[in-house]
Design an enzyme around this catalytic site. Structure first.
Site, PDB file in Angstrom:
ATOM      1  N   LYS A   1       9.017  55.453  41.456  1.00  0.00           N
ATOM      2  CA  LYS A   1       8.794  54.683  40.225  1.00  0.00           C
ATOM      3  C   LYS A   1       7.454  55.184  39.703  1.00  0.00           C
ATOM      4  O   LYS A   1       6.417  54.996  40.342  1.00  0.00           O
ATOM      5  CB  LYS A   1       8.728  53.191  40.556  1.00  0.00           C
TER       6      LYS A   1
ATOM      7  N   ASP B   1       4.614  54.984  37.164  1.00  0.00           N
ATOM      8  CA  ASP B   1       4.076  53.995  36.230  1.00  0.00           C
ATOM      9  C   ASP B   1       3.009  54.624  35.339  1.00  0.00           C
ATOM     10  O   ASP B   1       2.510  55.725  35.621  1.00  0.00           O
ATOM     11  CB  ASP B   1       3.478  52.833  37.040  1.00  0.00           C
TER      12      ASP B   1
ATOM     13  N   ASP C   1       8.477  44.263  31.745  1.00  0.00           N
ATOM     14  CA  ASP C   1       7.985  43.421  32.836  1.00  0.00           C
ATOM     15  C   ASP C   1       8.500  41.997  32.676  1.00  0.00           C
ATOM     16  O   ASP C   1       8.393  41.186  33.597  1.00  0.00           O
ATOM     17  CB  ASP C   1       6.449  43.409  32.848  1.00  0.00           C
TER      18      ASP C   1
HETATM   19  C1  DGJ Z   1       3.547  47.614  35.744  1.00  0.00           C
HETATM   20  C2  DGJ Z   1       5.007  47.726  36.047  1.00  0.00           C
HETATM   21  O1  DGJ Z   1       5.743  47.519  34.879  1.00  0.00           O
HETATM   22  C3  DGJ Z   1       5.369  46.716  37.136  1.00  0.00           C
HETATM   23  O2  DGJ Z   1       6.738  46.757  37.387  1.00  0.00           O
HETATM   24  C4  DGJ Z   1       4.578  47.024  38.387  1.00  0.00           C
HETATM   25  O3  DGJ Z   1       4.983  48.247  38.916  1.00  0.00           O
HETATM   26  C5  DGJ Z   1       3.100  47.039  38.048  1.00  0.00           C
HETATM   27  N1  DGJ Z   1       2.786  47.867  36.940  1.00  0.00           N
HETATM   28  C6  DGJ Z   1       2.300  47.481  39.252  1.00  0.00           C
HETATM   29  O4  DGJ Z   1       0.966  47.592  38.962  1.00  0.00           O
END
Ligand code: DGJ
Length: 710
Positions: free
Chosen positions: A456, A458, A527
């Site tokens: 994942k 980010d 989120d």
């Molecule tokens: C933002 C992401 O959208 C969340 O799912 C998570 O991974 C956080 N960052 C972690 O800091």
């Protein structure tokens, strides 16, 4: 290299123009260009497919296809070049064009234009994906002068429309409120949809739109253009209606603070503008894009997707090895394919116990994970689930060893206080050393832990304090060179690890574009995982992206909604859970296990089938979405009651796209009691014209129907 199946080539020197119009045809649409007596190229038609090519010659000459700054036009140009002698104008005349069939159903057309005075060249590229009715356009600009030229504006595409009315839908919002759809008519003047955020570029608005022509399109009716830009950075769509009511749509990189100098002989290639024109409303336009994306664009677009258990909302930063081992066991118990370890596993000098520190230091925190990631991949293997890992390699916390060692790698203004977004700064990917470092984050992890099966990725900050140490006097290149640097890293990762799926995440859905999806199998929609909000957010994204690219997790947001309602919403995307089993009752756990099994059996329809948005959450207190597998055998219908009014009238929901003459067995599946309930046998004609009573007056309630063709 793709095989060239056939090649037709029309070449003409300046002065002896192409005798026949240049036709870019899909099965359902025609974009017809021609060369005028003055040698410039015009767009004569863009609309429903003209089947009789003899008609092309009768088309009246339209507007110049790729308008330039500084000549006779008074509205927004596609191209603006500043020449070394200070002349800011460009004229483009036809030189030649070429049409190649690159594979069955895929035809590429390129049109070479040149400025008769300055000799700079512009090539307009169009690839027509004929059965999918999608056209992909981009432009190449080559400096043929002896000194550098400056590009002020450099659109990927310009399209012209001459309709009575135009209605634009944009997908804007904010963190946790993404892809919110708003409609507006376009009248005289300019409307721009753009972003200036750089990295987390789409936080406020997504890089796509739809444009209804003449009258607002519905799901099933009306002429509508859907367009999207494949660029993981600043984009701009400019809609400019002129004094005669004609509209031009200019799509490309946002020229905001992005003047780009091009050395002698150098070529600038724009990103792709991907578009489809539907005569049958928005639903068809979405299905066109979904089909094209799965077949040609998305990483592993035709492959399967893994269900997962993520620990972010289950633990946030508060975890240790034992807790994670427990969660890996829960992943196994739930029956998902993978456990995904999120933020908080790294850094030692400044351990990542919150978002204030540690970003950039990619070693496991020793007191949290004394046996490293290896202990976790081993545990996952033992449990028979895959292991995925969160990274955010483009970023740095000022409180980190990386920042202490390499402040020169950080995008930051040398002589001002730093401004932090989520306590962090962006690394300068325009710098090849930084590219190596970012590539190394992934490469080192996969070399040390080859059992990592997924990332994942980010990206939680936009570019702030914009200044690159590396670019010196070319600061206005930063927004572009950053994205190109990112692609160069992702190209290397893809080349070495072609089979590692990755989620594109940017603090929610700050990155949602089709170039990004060449490298990522899916993106994180938001989120905000409140299922009610997600009904809207996912509805927005579904206009452009197929459900297999839309990550959707079941969490504890909105506990007033049942586990079934929360799960059913997430089942309309790439299903995951972000929850501890402790947060669920025994019944809820049993339901979730069953739902995962059901989801797996519904994948041919949900992930790879045709989407029909039957009832919009925007128009009703309910929502209904249908997915039908490509072979027509399996249809699944999700029905949601959101907040129905007291005693409101309930209407049947009519399905779409079925075979009117076939009979279908309808059952309600995925019920809390675990029993499938047979509803009856109906013809496709009945289901499409009479429909089914799938709604109730219950609040936040949902049902799933499986409709099997006999
Ligand atoms: C933002 C992401 O959208 C969340 O799912 C998570 O991974 C956080 N960052 C972690 O800091």
């Amino acid at each position: 290299m793709r095989q060239i199946l056939s090649l037709t080539c029309a070449l003409a020197a300046i002065g002896a123009f192409a005798a026949t119009p240049i036709a870019i045809n899909t099965d359902a649409s025609s974009l017809i260009l021609s060369v005028g007596d003055n040698g410039r190229v015009y767009q004569n038609y863009f609309g429903k497919r003209l089947l009789n090519s003899a008609d092309y010659a009768a088309l009246p000459q339209g507007t110049e296809a790729y308008l330039t700054h500084g000549m006779e036009d008074y509205f927004e140009p596609a191209l603006h070049i500043n020449h070394p002698d200070g002349n800011p104008s460009t004229e483009l005349k036809y030189v030649s064009h070429e049409t190649k069939q690159v594979s069955p159903g895929v035809v590429e057309t390129s049109i070479l234009l040149a400025d008769p005075v300055y000799k700079d060249e512009v090539t307009l590229h169009y690839t027509a994906y004929q059965p999918e009715n999608v056209i992909v356009a981009y432009t190449e600009i080559t400096n043929k002068e002896n000194k550098p030229i400056e590009l002020e504006k450099y659109a990927s595409s310009m399209l012209h429309f001459n309709n009575k009315n135009y209605y634009l839908t944009e997908f804007s919002g904010d963190w946790a409120n993404e892809a919110h759809m708003t409609d507006q008519p376009l009248h005289y003047g300019k409307k721009e949809v753009d972003t200036k955020l750089g990295t987390r570029a789409n936080m406020f608005v997504s890089p796509f739109f739809y444009l209804s022509l003449d009258a607002p399109a519905t799901e099933e009716n009306g002429e509508v253009l859907m367009g999207t830009l494949g660029w993981t950075g600043n984009f701009r769509f400019c809609f400019d209606v002129d004094n005669r009511g004609k509209l031009r749509v200019i799509s490309g990189i946002n020229p905001y603070y992005s003047r780009y100098s091009l050395a002698k002989g150098e070529t600038f290639q724009t990103p792709e503008f991907i578009f489809t024109l539907s005569q049958d409303g928005k639903g068809q336009a979405s299905r066109n894009l979904h089909d094209w994306a799965r077949k040609y664009k998305v990483k592993d677009g035709e492959g399967d997707r893994m269900t997962l258990l993520n620990n972010w909302e289950a633990t946030y930063f508060d975890f240790n090895e034992d807790k994670l081992v427990g969660l890996i066991g829960e992943a196994k118990e739930l029956g998902v394919d993978m456990f995904l370890l999120d933020d908080g596993w790294f850094a030692n000098k400044y351990p990542r116990h919150s978002d204030t520190q540690g970003l950039g230091d990619w070693d496991e925190t020793s007191d949290k994970l004394p046996n490293g990631i290896g202990r976790l991949t081993a545990e996952a293997k033992k449990q028979g689930v895959k292991f995925g890992l969160w990274i955010e390699p483009e970023m740095v916390n000022p409180k980190s060893e990386l920042y202490e060692k390499h402040k020169d790698w950080v995008i930051t203004l040398p002589n001002r206080d730093e401004y932090y977004f989520r306590n962090q700064l962006v690394l300068d990917l325009a710098n090849p050393q930084v590219q190596d470092y970012v590539y190394g984050v992934v490469d080192n992890l996969l070399t040390k832990y080859p059992d990592i099966a997924y990332f994942k990725w980010d990206c939680n900050s936009p570019i702030t304090n914009i200044y690159s140490n590396h670019l010196k006097d070319k600061q206005s290149h930063l927004y572009i060179d950053y994205v190109r640097g990112l692609y160069s890293v992702l190209d290397r990762i893809k080349a070495k690890y072609p089979n590692v799926p990755m989620m594109m995440c940017a603090g929610g859905s700050g990155r949602t574009d089709y170039k990004g999806l060449e490298y990522f199998t899916e993106f994180w929609c938001s989120d905000n995982t409140d299922p009610v909000e997600r009904l809207y957010i996912q509805y927005g994204f579904s206009h452009v992206f197929p459900s297999k690219t839309m990550s959707a997790h079941v969490t504890t947001w909105n506990k007033d909604a049942s586990i079934k309602f929360r799960t059913n919403v997430a089942m309309m995307g790439k299903l995951g859970f972000d929850i501890k089993l402790d947060d669920l009752s025994g019944n809820d756990v049993a339901y979730a296990k069953q739902a995962i099994k059901n989801y797996n059996s519904l994948k041919p329809a949900i992930l790879d089938g045709d989407l029909y948005r039957l009832v919009s959450p925007y128009d009703h207190n309910h929502a209904a979405t249908q997915y039908s597998s490509k072979d027509g055998k399996q249809t699944v219908l999700f029905a949601f009651d959101i907040f129905p009014r007291y005693d409101e009238f309930l209407y049947n929901t009519k399905l779409q796209g079925l075979d009117p003459n076939a009979t279908y067995a309808v059952a309600e599946i995925d019920r809390m009691d675990g029993q499938n309930q047979q509803i009856g046998q109906y013809t496709g004609e009945y289901l499409m014209n009479v429909g089914l009573p799938v709604f109730t007056r219950n609040k936040m309630d949902s049902r799933v129907y499986q409709i099997m063709k006999n």
